[in-house]
Motif scaffolding. Structure first.
Motif, mmCIF file in Angstrom:
data_model
loop_
_atom_site.group_PDB
_atom_site.id
_atom_site.type_symbol
_atom_site.label_atom_id
_atom_site.label_comp_id
_atom_site.label_asym_id
_atom_site.label_seq_id
_atom_site.Cartn_x
_atom_site.Cartn_y
_atom_site.Cartn_z
ATOM 1 N N ALA A 136 0.660 -1.145 0.041
ATOM 2 C CA ALA A 136 0.098 0.243 -0.114
ATOM 3 C C ALA A 136 0.869 1.432 -0.029
ATOM 4 C CB ALA A 136 -0.838 -0.093 1.330
ATOM 5 N N ILE A 137 0.618 2.261 -0.986
ATOM 6 C CA ILE A 137 1.142 3.444 -0.883
ATOM 7 C C ILE A 137 0.170 4.407 -0.204
ATOM 8 C CG2 ILE A 137 1.949 5.463 -2.214
ATOM 9 C CD1 ILE A 137 2.552 3.521 -4.450
ATOM 10 N N VAL A 138 0.620 5.026 0.984
ATOM 11 C CA VAL A 138 -0.297 6.041 1.874
ATOM 12 C C VAL A 138 -0.091 7.515 2.027
ATOM 13 C CG1 VAL A 138 -0.571 3.810 3.352
ATOM 14 C CG2 VAL A 138 0.895 5.845 3.954
ATOM 15 N N ALA A 139 -1.055 8.007 2.257
ATOM 16 C CA ALA A 139 -1.033 9.547 2.405
ATOM 17 C C ALA A 139 -0.724 9.640 4.076
ATOM 18 C CB ALA A 139 -2.306 9.980 2.346
ATOM 19 N N ALA A 145 -2.520 5.868 14.594
ATOM 20 C CA ALA A 145 -3.538 5.839 13.912
ATOM 21 C C ALA A 145 -4.333 4.444 14.199
ATOM 22 C CB ALA A 145 -3.077 5.803 12.514
ATOM 23 N N THR A 146 -5.594 4.151 14.113
ATOM 24 C CA THR A 146 -6.425 3.133 14.131
ATOM 25 C C THR A 146 -6.332 2.407 12.918
ATOM 26 O OG1 THR A 146 -8.411 4.229 13.426
ATOM 27 C CG2 THR A 146 -7.681 4.164 15.783
ATOM 28 N N ALA A 147 -6.570 1.196 12.791
ATOM 29 C CA ALA A 147 -6.667 0.459 11.627
ATOM 30 C C ALA A 147 -7.644 0.702 10.596
ATOM 31 C CB ALA A 147 -7.222 -1.025 11.866
ATOM 32 N N ASP A 148 -8.803 1.716 10.829
ATOM 33 C CA ASP A 148 -9.792 2.523 10.114
ATOM 34 C C ASP A 148 -9.059 3.388 9.380
ATOM 35 O OD1 ASP A 148 -11.566 0.538 10.574
ATOM 36 O OD2 ASP A 148 -12.715 1.575 11.959
ATOM 37 N N GLN A 149 -8.156 4.533 10.553
ATOM 38 C CA GLN A 149 -7.523 5.632 10.021
ATOM 39 C C GLN A 149 -6.586 5.144 8.969
ATOM 40 O OE1 GLN A 149 -6.738 7.035 13.616
ATOM 41 N NE2 GLN A 149 -7.703 8.994 13.117
ATOM 42 N N GLY A 150 -5.803 4.006 9.184
ATOM 43 C CA GLY A 150 -4.889 3.266 8.297
ATOM 44 C C GLY A 150 -5.325 3.128 7.047
ATOM 45 N N GLN A 151 -6.447 2.446 6.993
ATOM 46 C CA GLN A 151 -7.194 2.033 5.859
ATOM 47 C C GLN A 151 -7.558 3.250 4.858
ATOM 48 O OE1 GLN A 151 -10.381 -0.950 6.188
ATOM 49 N NE2 GLN A 151 -11.386 0.130 4.395
ATOM 50 N N ASP A 152 -8.104 4.223 5.765
ATOM 51 C CA ASP A 152 -8.414 5.520 4.948
ATOM 52 C C ASP A 152 -7.134 6.187 4.314
ATOM 53 O OD1 ASP A 152 -11.300 5.132 5.650
ATOM 54 O OD2 ASP A 152 -11.083 6.684 7.539
ATOM 55 N N ALA A 219 -2.988 -12.525 4.103
ATOM 56 C CA ALA A 219 -2.003 -11.805 4.440
ATOM 57 C C ALA A 219 -2.517 -10.774 5.207
ATOM 58 C CB ALA A 219 -1.113 -11.051 3.290
ATOM 59 N N TRP A 220 -1.512 -10.019 5.956
ATOM 60 C CA TRP A 220 -2.010 -8.990 6.891
ATOM 61 C C TRP A 220 -2.914 -7.905 6.113
ATOM 62 C CZ3 TRP A 220 -1.601 -9.325 12.295
ATOM 63 C CH2 TRP A 220 -0.631 -10.201 12.430
ATOM 64 N N PRO A 221 -4.193 -7.494 6.748
ATOM 65 C CA PRO A 221 -5.034 -6.519 6.317
ATOM 66 C C PRO A 221 -4.202 -5.361 6.182
ATOM 67 C CG PRO A 221 -6.139 -7.651 7.931
ATOM 68 C CD PRO A 221 -4.764 -8.179 7.855
ATOM 69 N N LEU A 222 -4.196 -4.363 5.178
ATOM 70 C CA LEU A 222 -3.174 -3.475 4.904
ATOM 71 C C LEU A 222 -3.648 -2.027 5.766
ATOM 72 C CD1 LEU A 222 -3.200 -3.455 0.972
ATOM 73 C CD2 LEU A 222 -1.347 -3.991 2.501
ATOM 74 N N GLY A 223 -4.923 -1.951 6.478
ATOM 75 C CA GLY A 223 -5.035 -0.888 7.300
ATOM 76 C C GLY A 223 -4.576 -1.027 8.524
ATOM 77 N N GLN A 224 -4.561 -2.318 8.867
ATOM 78 C CA GLN A 224 -3.831 -2.965 10.309
ATOM 79 C C GLN A 224 -2.559 -2.674 10.087
ATOM 80 O OE1 GLN A 224 -5.345 -6.735 11.396
ATOM 81 N NE2 GLN A 224 -4.083 -6.785 13.223
#
Length: 295
Positions: A136-139, A145-152, A219-224
């Motif tokens: 994942a390429i993130v902002a 950060a929570t997993a939800d914030q990580g996913q966002d 694999a690991w969920p990317l938000g997590q």
């Protein structure tokens, strides 16, 4: 939308939008020169890139040209951070769900010179292996950060193939990583993207022989993963996070796993050819292929 960075003699390449079928592309001239520039002002630049993508997919983009993955660098040729999960979640976990209370252990790899899909990679002596995975390429994301914030914070998905020196210390265990030519926004996966989990099959082969079909749901969920990386510090736009070893649905996910099962397998060496492709259930092309030879 789908994005790529074309080799133009610079370290970061020239940003281009790629059609959904990977048949054509169009430089993002006047919008953003590089992918890193787009990531740093994503809310302003992404809608303009989306407009160009819509025009390209409808056949109305000016100055479109045939897409050639051999001319591509990694989508993000240099990353502020390239962090990978060191191991997969427990095999007993349901697909798309890490064990309760579990968090991925991360290690940092060299992110200053990420490789494209067709260039040579160094055949370093020792127990050299490969480890296909989604990234994942993130902002920007805040510390803790929570997993939800990580996913966002996930802006793009990419297909990566790190080389791993199995007997080296963690700090030296990932000397190089190759990437498929195209990074895509998660919406390009349609129903194959749910709650931060991509339901894809990675097809890996070594020297023309299939080594395994890998299930990205395990694999690991990317938000997590993003939340784990942000435990003690904020993430900066352009950070690159790898989901880590992708468990195999059939065959083996790596040379190490094949050897652990009792089968004979030589470590990677000069002259070996690796091929990696990601497929959704409908078989549509996604990231393009990684085709590389060790030298």
């Amino acid at each position: 939308m789908k994005l790529a960075s074309f080799h133009d003699g610079s370290r970061d390449g020239q940003l281009a939008v790629v059609s959904r079928d990977l048949g054509s592309a169009c430089y993002a001239s006047g919008i953003a020169a590089t992918l890193q520039q787009a990531l740093q002002d994503w809310n302003f630049i992404a809608p303009q890139l989306q407009t160009l993508s819509d025009a390209l997919n409808s056949g109305h983009a000016r100055h479109a040209f045939a897409f050639d993955p051999a001319l591509c660098l990694a989508p993000l040729p240099r990353a502020f951070q390239w962090a990978l999960a060191s191991c997969a979640p427990e095999e007993s976990a349901p697909p798309g769900h890490a064990p309760d209370g579990a968090a991925p252990a991360l290690f940092l790899a060299a992110g200053d010179t990420l490789r494209g899909p067709c260039g040579p990679l160094p055949a370093l002596p020792g127990a050299l292996d490969f480890e296909p995975q989604l990234a994942a390429i993130v902002a920007d994301a805040p510390r803790a950060a929570t997993a939800d914030q990580g996913q966002d914070a996930i802006r793009l998905l990419a297909l990566a193939c790190p080389l791993r020196l199995r007997e080296a210390p963690w700090a030296d265990s990932c000397p190089a990583t190759a990437f498929a030519p195209v990074a895509l926004t998660p919406d390009e996966l349609g129903p194959a993207w749910q709650a931060g989990v991509a339901s894809l099959t990675l097809q890996a082969s070594l020297n023309g022989r299939k080594t395994g079909l890998l299930d990205t749901r395990r694999a690991w969920p990317l938000g997590q993963l993003a939340a784990a990386c942000a435990r003690t510090r904020a993430l900066t736009a352009g950070s690159l996070l790898g989901a880590g070893p992708t468990p195999a649905a059939s065959g083996h996910s790596s040379i190490q796993q094949r050897r652990a099962s009792g089968l004979q397998a030589a470590w990677l060496q000069a002259g070996d050819a690796l091929h990696l492709q990601a497929r959704a259930k409908d078989g549509a092309p996604l990231f393009g292929a990684i085709d590389l030879r060790l030298s």
